[in-house]
Scaffold this motif. Structure first.
Motif, PDB file in Angstrom:
ATOM      1  N   ALA A   1      85.993  -4.570  57.438  1.00 47.39           N
ATOM      2  CA  ALA A   1      85.752  -3.643  58.317  1.00 47.39           C
ATOM      3  C   ALA A   1      84.081  -3.520  58.860  1.00 47.39           C
ATOM      4  O   ALA A   1      83.601  -2.761  58.925  1.00 47.39           O
ATOM      5  N   TYR A   2      83.526  -4.947  59.132  1.00 48.10           N
ATOM      6  CA  TYR A   2      82.215  -5.198  59.653  1.00 48.10           C
ATOM      7  C   TYR A   2      82.378  -6.343  60.280  1.00 48.10           C
ATOM      8  O   TYR A   2      83.556  -6.973  60.426  1.00 48.10           O
ATOM      9  N   ARG A   3      81.167  -6.939  61.235  1.00 45.59           N
ATOM     10  CA  ARG A   3      81.341  -8.076  61.790  1.00 45.59           C
ATOM     11  C   ARG A   3      81.201  -9.164  61.127  1.00 45.59           C
ATOM     12  O   ARG A   3      80.064  -9.475  60.518  1.00 45.59           O
TER      13      ARG A   3
ATOM     14  N   ASP B   1      86.612  -3.439  68.036  1.00 49.18           N
ATOM     15  CA  ASP B   1      84.952  -3.478  67.977  1.00 49.18           C
ATOM     16  C   ASP B   1      84.343  -2.737  67.125  1.00 49.18           C
ATOM     17  O   ASP B   1      82.928  -2.552  67.168  1.00 49.18           O
ATOM     18  N   TYR B   2      84.998  -2.230  66.235  1.00 47.22           N
ATOM     19  CA  TYR B   2      84.274  -1.150  65.250  1.00 47.22           C
ATOM     20  C   TYR B   2      83.805  -1.665  64.102  1.00 47.22           C
ATOM     21  O   TYR B   2      84.545  -2.514  63.495  1.00 47.22           O
ATOM     22  N   ASP B   3      82.560  -1.459  63.771  1.00 41.24           N
ATOM     23  CA  ASP B   3      81.787  -1.811  62.731  1.00 41.24           C
ATOM     24  C   ASP B   3      81.537  -0.719  61.638  1.00 41.24           C
ATOM     25  O   ASP B   3      80.617   0.039  61.639  1.00 41.24           O
ATOM     26  N   LEU B   4      82.371  -0.588  60.797  1.00 46.53           N
ATOM     27  CA  LEU B   4      82.298   0.595  59.533  1.00 46.53           C
ATOM     28  C   LEU B   4      81.060   0.605  58.849  1.00 46.53           C
ATOM     29  O   LEU B   4      80.433   1.785  58.758  1.00 46.53           O
ATOM     30  N   LEU B   5      80.566  -0.669  58.376  1.00 41.99           N
ATOM     31  CA  LEU B   5      79.534  -0.793  57.567  1.00 41.99           C
ATOM     32  C   LEU B   5      78.389  -0.217  58.431  1.00 41.99           C
ATOM     33  O   LEU B   5      77.190   0.619  57.808  1.00 41.99           O
TER      34      LEU B   5
END
Length: 576
Positions: free
Chosen positions: A89-91, A125-129
């Protein structure tokens, strides 16, 4: 206060050069005095990825959760950004994003009900971190990124990086019972009196249960004297769970196991559950684990996991890294040809009888037993060395990029049997008093490599007296496990007792705001007996589950900084 700090620091430095158990006990006591004198207490909140997908998939939701965490008294967040599936859950340039999973789903408990969240619906395109980091900075909280290290796929969904790299998969020494129908068809029995997970076939016996502990989403077969007397397709009929007959059992199947039952068994059939199979099974076919484990000894696997750690600590303004599942799957892993070759090189001789010279597996009734072979303790030692070496490499990666970053880990507190997972999380000064430990096993204790260790005190009994009253060992209580964690880490690192909130609420209490008394007792016991407390998990504090934010706030009424936020203390421990 400054004078006390200086005195205790000198005490710690003196003890660091004194060998022996007495010095270790002194170090532990000195650390405890120092932390209490400064009013320090770690208060960590674990944010599981799967359980909170729907809760944390927008910046607004994350901001609200982080605000709640700060107001409740937490000072540190552990955000899971790579779970057992291997999706992240990150790029990442290395790992696939959660949104790229096509078949994987997770049940999420929300205020308006339970939803089955499709990973494919996660914002691409979501970056949770980064979102959590931004919110944590606004609220003044420490944030660490957690990754499940050696799990790389969902076995149930047959998806994840391990399926793109079959040679990475761990190989299990797989000994199991099968159910055999009159037509000759067989089906693996995944557990006896265990949880019926997805696609599991489980046998429930009357010595453990009066009624099958199953939900409606499966089929239950009642067997008396080897004969099928009833078949309940509860996924269709929604009938109550069946009673388990004396001298018989209930065979319960979910998913593909349910299908096998309905296609192969009829009332009046004789069914056999006594046949045993022995196989070397790759992780993708090992249904006894929901996670598809990779082999920790595989060079490509290790390099891949180190690459993930490197990109996280390089690309994000996080305060540190937490390693979870940095272990073998269980005692039956890994028996691949690669592991055999590496082990033979380690001991300097071929294994004449593989795998029997390591151990054999037998059944005593319905209980699986391990019979150690002549190379058993060396095997246990070798596996612990593999994990130790990985931790040493991972620490070097973190320190080389960000010297002041926190390098941490989560483990189960059940140390006497944690060798099953190939892990020695004790200090290397601790000599385990167990027959499975070789003379050199202690050398591969990794506690001194980490800035703090979270140990799962995952027991419903809170005090030692409660555990003893229920017929168990005192170490299988929150209090006893906390004491054991302090003992085996031997003054080598900070220890934070971890509480699994669900173990301190009555069954079926979801969305009913159950009495949090036992939960609060457990939290305070963990905090008081170690150097702080980690609460697992965020989902349990939310209105969709127990709604226990207020209970946490009562436990953390006095503001406190975490010991790991004090650079001098961290440096002192690293210099041990």
């Amino acid at each position: 206060m400054r004078r006390l700090w200086a005195v205790v620091c000198v005490w710690l430095l003196t003890l660091a050069v004194v060998p022996g158990g007495a010095a270790a006990a002194g170090r532990s006591e000195a650390i405890r005095h120092l932390i209490r004198a400064r009013g320090l207490e770690a208060r960590l909140l674990w944010m599981d990825l799967s359980a909170n997908l729907a809760r944390l998939d927008t910046p607004e939701e994350v901001a609200e959760i982080v605000r709640k965490a700060r107001e409740a008294g937490f000072n540190t967040l552990i955000v899971s950004v790579k779970n057992h599936t291997g999706f992240v859950a990150y790029r990442s340039r290395l790992a696939p994003h959660v949104s790229q999973a096509q078949r994987i789903t997770a049940w999420n408990y929300m205020p308006d009900g339970v939803i089955e969240y499709r990973y494919a619906d996660y914002p691409a395109d979501y970056d949770l971190l980064q979102t959590v980091v931004d919110a944590a900075r606004r609220e003044g909280l420490t944030v660490l990124a957690s990754i499940n290290v050696f799990t790389e796929g969902s076995t149930a969904h047959q998806e994840g990086p391990a399926f793109q790299h079959p040679d990475w998969q761990t190989v299990y020494y797989d000994v199991y019972r099968v159910a055999t129908a009159p037509n000759g068809s067989t089906r693996r029995i995944d557990a006896f009196n265990g949880t019926r997970y997805e696609n599991y076939l489980v046998v429930y016996t009357p010595d453990q249960y009066n009624v099958a502990p199953t939900n409606r989403w499966g089929a239950d077969v009642v067997v008396e004297s080897g004969i099928v007397t009833a078949i309940l397709d509860r996924a269709v009929t929604d009938e109550p769970a069946p009673a388990i007959p004396p001298g018989g059992y209930v065979l319960s199947g979910h998913g593909t196991a349910r299908t096998w039952i309905l296609e192969n068994l009829r009332v009046g059939d004789r069914v056999d559950i006594d046949q045993t199979r022995v196989e070397m099974t790759p992780a993708a076919q090992y249904t006894s684990s929901i996670a598809t484990f990779a082999n920790p000894a595989h060079p490509e696997v290790r390099e891949y996991e180190l690459g993930l750690i490197r990109e996280l600590i390089t690309n994000y303004d996080i305060d540190g890294i937490t390693l979870d599942y940095a272990r073998y799957s269980n005692v039956y892993a890994d028996f691949s040809d690669l592991s055999r070759q590496q082990f033979e090189a380690y001991i300097g001789q071929p294994v004449a009888n593989w795998p029997e010279d390591i151990f054999q597996v037998t059944f005593a009734g319905n209980t699986k037993r391990i019979v150690p072979g002549p190379l058993f303790t060396r095997w246990i030692e070798w596996r612990a060395k593999n994990i130790y070496d990985f931790f040493a490499e991972a620490e070097q990666v973190v320190r080389s990029v960000k010297p002041d970053a926190l390098f941490t880990a989560y483990v189960g507190s059940w140390y006497p049997i944690y060798y099953h997972e190939g892990v020695n999380w004790a200090a290397n000064t601790y000599i385990p008093p167990y027959d499975w430990a070789s003379a050199d096993y202690h050398k591969y204790g990794y506690a001194t490599l980490v800035d703090f260790l979270m140990t799962g005190l995952y027991y419903s009994d809170i005090t030692k007296e409660e555990a003893l009253a229920h017929g168990g060992s005192s170490i299988y209580s929150v209090e006893g496990a906390a004491e054991l964690s302090i003992e085996v880490t031997d003054g080598g690192t900070l220890v934070y007792g971890s509480i699994y909130a669900e173990m301190h609420a009555p069954p079926g209490a979801i969305r009913s705001r159950p009495d949090p008394t036992d939960f609060k007792r457990a939290v305070r016991m963990a905090a008081d007996e170690t150097h702080g407390v980690m609460v697992f998990d965020l989902v349990h504090l939310e209105p969709g589950f127990y709604d226990w934010w207020d209970a946490v706030a009562e436990c953390f009424a006095r503001p406190a900084r975490a010991p790991h936020e004090i650079p001098g203390l961290r440096q002192l421990l690293r210099g041990r």
